[in-house]
Motif scaffolding. Structure first.
Motif, PDB file in Angstrom:
ATOM      1  N   ALA A 179     -10.969   8.859  -3.243  1.00 21.60           N
ATOM      2  CA  ALA A 179     -10.690   7.570  -3.872  1.00 21.60           C
ATOM      3  C   ALA A 179      -9.376   7.038  -3.311  1.00 21.60           C
ATOM      4  O   ALA A 179      -8.511   7.807  -2.875  1.00 21.60           O
ATOM      5  CB  ALA A 179     -10.596   7.696  -5.392  1.00 21.60           C
ATOM      6  N   PHE A 180      -9.244   5.722  -3.322  1.00 21.42           N
ATOM      7  CA  PHE A 180      -7.989   5.106  -2.886  1.00 21.42           C
ATOM      8  C   PHE A 180      -7.836   3.740  -3.537  1.00 21.42           C
ATOM      9  O   PHE A 180      -8.803   3.106  -3.963  1.00 21.42           O
ATOM     10  CB  PHE A 180      -7.951   4.952  -1.359  1.00 21.42           C
ATOM     11  N   LYS A 181      -6.583   3.302  -3.643  1.00 15.56           N
ATOM     12  CA  LYS A 181      -6.238   1.938  -4.029  1.00 15.56           C
ATOM     13  C   LYS A 181      -5.117   1.480  -3.105  1.00 15.56           C
ATOM     14  O   LYS A 181      -4.182   2.241  -2.839  1.00 15.56           O
ATOM     15  CB  LYS A 181      -5.779   1.864  -5.484  1.00 15.56           C
ATOM     16  N   LEU A 182      -5.191   0.245  -2.636  1.00 14.15           N
ATOM     17  CA  LEU A 182      -4.172  -0.275  -1.736  1.00 14.15           C
ATOM     18  C   LEU A 182      -3.072  -1.027  -2.464  1.00 14.15           C
ATOM     19  O   LEU A 182      -2.130  -1.491  -1.841  1.00 14.15           O
ATOM     20  CB  LEU A 182      -4.812  -1.187  -0.682  1.00 14.15           C
ATOM     21  N   SER A 183      -3.207  -1.115  -3.789  1.00 14.79           N
ATOM     22  CA  SER A 183      -2.181  -1.774  -4.596  1.00 14.79           C
ATOM     23  C   SER A 183      -1.880  -0.909  -5.817  1.00 14.79           C
ATOM     24  O   SER A 183      -2.802  -0.383  -6.444  1.00 14.79           O
ATOM     25  CB  SER A 183      -2.646  -3.154  -5.059  1.00 14.79           C
ATOM     26  N   PRO A 184      -0.596  -0.751  -6.175  1.00 19.18           N
ATOM     27  CA  PRO A 184      -0.264   0.019  -7.382  1.00 19.18           C
ATOM     28  C   PRO A 184      -0.524  -0.755  -8.658  1.00 19.18           C
ATOM     29  O   PRO A 184      -0.448  -0.192  -9.755  1.00 19.18           O
ATOM     30  CB  PRO A 184       1.231   0.303  -7.206  1.00 19.18           C
ATOM     31  N   ASP A 185      -0.851  -2.027  -8.538  1.00 17.10           N
ATOM     32  CA  ASP A 185      -1.104  -2.860  -9.710  1.00 17.10           C
ATOM     33  C   ASP A 185      -2.266  -2.288 -10.512  1.00 17.10           C
ATOM     34  O   ASP A 185      -3.288  -1.864  -9.951  1.00 17.10           O
ATOM     35  CB  ASP A 185      -1.432  -4.280  -9.254  1.00 17.10           C
ATOM     36  N   ASN A 186      -2.146  -2.292 -11.839  1.00 13.07           N
ATOM     37  CA  ASN A 186      -3.187  -1.732 -12.692  1.00 13.07           C
ATOM     38  C   ASN A 186      -4.487  -2.529 -12.633  1.00 13.07           C
ATOM     39  O   ASN A 186      -5.554  -2.042 -12.999  1.00 13.07           O
ATOM     40  CB  ASN A 186      -2.705  -1.655 -14.148  1.00 13.07           C
ATOM     41  N   GLY A 187      -4.408  -3.767 -12.141  1.00 12.15           N
ATOM     42  CA  GLY A 187      -5.606  -4.572 -11.985  1.00 12.15           C
ATOM     43  C   GLY A 187      -6.446  -4.176 -10.791  1.00 12.15           C
ATOM     44  O   GLY A 187      -7.603  -4.582 -10.686  1.00 12.15           O
ATOM     45  N   CYS A 188      -5.872  -3.400  -9.880  1.00 12.22           N
ATOM     46  CA  CYS A 188      -6.630  -2.844  -8.753  1.00 12.22           C
ATOM     47  C   CYS A 188      -7.266  -1.555  -9.245  1.00 12.22           C
ATOM     48  O   CYS A 188      -6.563  -0.636  -9.681  1.00 12.22           O
ATOM     49  CB  CYS A 188      -5.706  -2.584  -7.572  1.00 12.22           C
ATOM     50  N   ALA A 189      -8.589  -1.461  -9.184  1.00 14.21           N
ATOM     51  CA  ALA A 189      -9.264  -0.369  -9.882  1.00 14.21           C
ATOM     52  C   ALA A 189     -10.510   0.091  -9.139  1.00 14.21           C
ATOM     53  O   ALA A 189     -11.196  -0.706  -8.489  1.00 14.21           O
ATOM     54  CB  ALA A 189      -9.656  -0.808 -11.293  1.00 14.21           C
ATOM     55  N   VAL A 190     -10.799   1.388  -9.278  1.00 21.33           N
ATOM     56  CA  VAL A 190     -12.080   1.952  -8.859  1.00 21.33           C
ATOM     57  C   VAL A 190     -12.436   3.027  -9.871  1.00 21.33           C
ATOM     58  O   VAL A 190     -11.605   3.870 -10.213  1.00 21.33           O
ATOM     59  CB  VAL A 190     -12.033   2.498  -7.421  1.00 21.33           C
ATOM     60  N   TYR A 191     -13.668   2.993 -10.397  1.00 15.04           N
ATOM     61  CA  TYR A 191     -14.015   3.872 -11.508  1.00 15.04           C
ATOM     62  C   TYR A 191     -15.511   4.179 -11.528  1.00 15.04           C
ATOM     63  O   TYR A 191     -16.315   3.492 -10.886  1.00 15.04           O
ATOM     64  CB  TYR A 191     -13.580   3.256 -12.840  1.00 15.04           C
ATOM     65  N   VAL A 192     -15.854   5.224 -12.289  1.00 12.68           N
ATOM     66  CA  VAL A 192     -17.233   5.686 -12.438  1.00 12.68           C
ATOM     67  C   VAL A 192     -17.535   5.781 -13.927  1.00 12.68           C
ATOM     68  O   VAL A 192     -16.742   6.348 -14.692  1.00 12.68           O
ATOM     69  CB  VAL A 192     -17.446   7.068 -11.777  1.00 12.68           C
ATOM     70  N   SER A 193     -18.677   5.232 -14.348  1.00 16.54           N
ATOM     71  CA  SER A 193     -19.058   5.303 -15.756  1.00 16.54           C
ATOM     72  C   SER A 193     -20.573   5.406 -15.874  1.00 16.54           C
ATOM     73  O   SER A 193     -21.312   4.999 -14.969  1.00 16.54           O
ATOM     74  CB  SER A 193     -18.556   4.079 -16.525  1.00 16.54           C
ATOM     75  N   LEU A 194     -21.024   5.953 -17.005  1.00 16.18           N
ATOM     76  CA  LEU A 194     -22.449   6.000 -17.318  1.00 16.18           C
ATOM     77  C   LEU A 194     -22.676   5.220 -18.601  1.00 16.18           C
ATOM     78  O   LEU A 194     -22.012   5.460 -19.607  1.00 16.18           O
ATOM     79  CB  LEU A 194     -22.951   7.433 -17.475  1.00 16.18           C
ATOM     80  N   SER A 195     -23.613   4.271 -18.547  1.00 18.35           N
ATOM     81  CA  SER A 195     -23.922   3.444 -19.714  1.00 18.35           C
ATOM     82  C   SER A 195     -25.364   3.658 -20.139  1.00 18.35           C
ATOM     83  O   SER A 195     -26.278   3.629 -19.306  1.00 18.35           O
ATOM     84  CB  SER A 195     -23.716   1.957 -19.406  1.00 18.35           C
TER      85      SER A 195
END
Length: 335
Positions: A179-195
């Motif tokens: 996983a990676f993010k190019l911005s430390p801003d909390n609005g930059c996000a990558v996530y996994v969920s099951l619905s």
């Protein structure tokens, strides 16, 4: 760089570990399976789609499928087979015919800065997914999604009884090795969920709830319970992590917990959703979003049933992750 031979050896061990985990932590007596992730081949042709509309398609409504949602780029094209080295991100060894990718290489009209999405549907029943939104234009695509999903045979399954008994249980093995993010801003996000799809029963006013469990959220809070309104569907989302202290789900013995850091060795997740869990989420949703529900929502769990599920890998621009999944089993019953 990991060689194909090394990946093959690693995933032979992973498959054996996952199978053993599922055998030793299978559904309890008295619980009925309503969905089991296929353990054999799924042909990407006819089971992987890019921006389908309408969705679900009638001819695949009861099948396990994968969907690339790149709503800002309607001309994104599907390529399968592909030798794209997805395994370097997912940890899954797969043949070109077991892989599919979507990007802006389709008809003219798409700009170059589009997300790259890829999935693997291996003959041994592993689903791998890779998402890279480094080049995505935030003005066109604010959230990119890749799913594995299915309905429950076209039925809405009864779970919760008027006396408060009944629950559904979910189990699977999951790894998120990159996983990676190019911005430390909390609005930059990558996530996994099951619905799990929760619906009101026939004869009642029609309502839909996304009952979501967050499993991974890179470098962000993944443990806190939340309720919010989905921006696309405008439906209530009841969201929680597998933590052991959530009001919206109960972690079962031996379950891994949700994480905001990556892990390479697949972990077994097991949790339950009781009538009390669902009712608490509905109460919280109505309290926070009373103006969104002027006529309210049914508050008793026995007024609802479940009709399907999806596993999602999602990212805002300038983020990405690779994951693998196997052994999704959803059961209903009472303790």
């Amino acid at each position: 760089k990991v060689s194909r031979a090394e990946l093959k050896i690693m995933w032979t061990a992973v498959i054996a570990l996952s199978a053993a985990t599922i055998l030793t932590s299978g559904p309890l007596s008295g619980f009925t399976p309503v969905y089991t992730q296929p353990t054999g081949p799924i042909n990407p042709v006819g089971h992987v789609f890019v921006n389908p509309g309408p969705w679900p398609l009638p001819n695949v409504s009861n099948s396990t499928c994968s969907v690339f949602w790149q709503r800002g780029f309607p001309h994104a094209a599907l390529t399968t087979p592909t030798a794209e080295p997805l395994g370097t991100h997912t940890g899954v060894a797969a043949q070109p015919g077991e892989q599919a990718v979507a990007s802006g290489s389709g008809p003219s009209g798409d700009p170059a800065n589009v997300p790259i999405s890829g999935v693997q549907l291996t003959d041994s029943g592993v689903w791998g997914a890779w998402l890279n939104t480094t080049a995505a234009d935030p003005n066109a695509e604010h959230l990119t999604t890749t799913t594995l999903e299915s309905s429950f045979g076209g039925k809405c399954v009864d779970v919760w009884q008027p006396n408060g008994s009944g629950e559904f249980r979910v189990q699977f093995t999951l790894a998120v090795p990159t996983a990676f993010k190019l911005s430390p801003d909390n609005g930059c996000a990558v996530y996994v969920s099951l619905s799990v799809y929760v619906r009101t029963k026939a004869g009642l006013p029609s309502h839909f709830i996304w009952y979501s469990v967050n499993l991974f959220d890179y470098e962000r809070d993944v443990r806190t319970d939340h309720v919010f309104i989905d921006t696309v569907s405008q439906k209530l989302i009841i969201s929680s992590g597998v933590t052991g202290d959530s009001a919206y789900n109960g972690a079962l013995p031996g379950s891994a917990t949700s994480s905001n850091t990556t892990w390479s060795t697949p972990k077994s997740f097991r949790y339950r959703v009781s009538a009390a869990n669902l009712q608490q989420g509905i109460r919280d949703g109505l309290t926070r979003f009373s103006s969104h529900f002027p006529n309210g929502l049914p508050r008793n769990a026995s007024d609802y049933c479940i009709s399907g599920y999806n596993m999602e890998l999602e990212a805002t621009p300038n983020a990405g992750a690779g994951m693998s999944l196997r052994g999704v089993t959803i059961t209903v019953g009472s303790q």
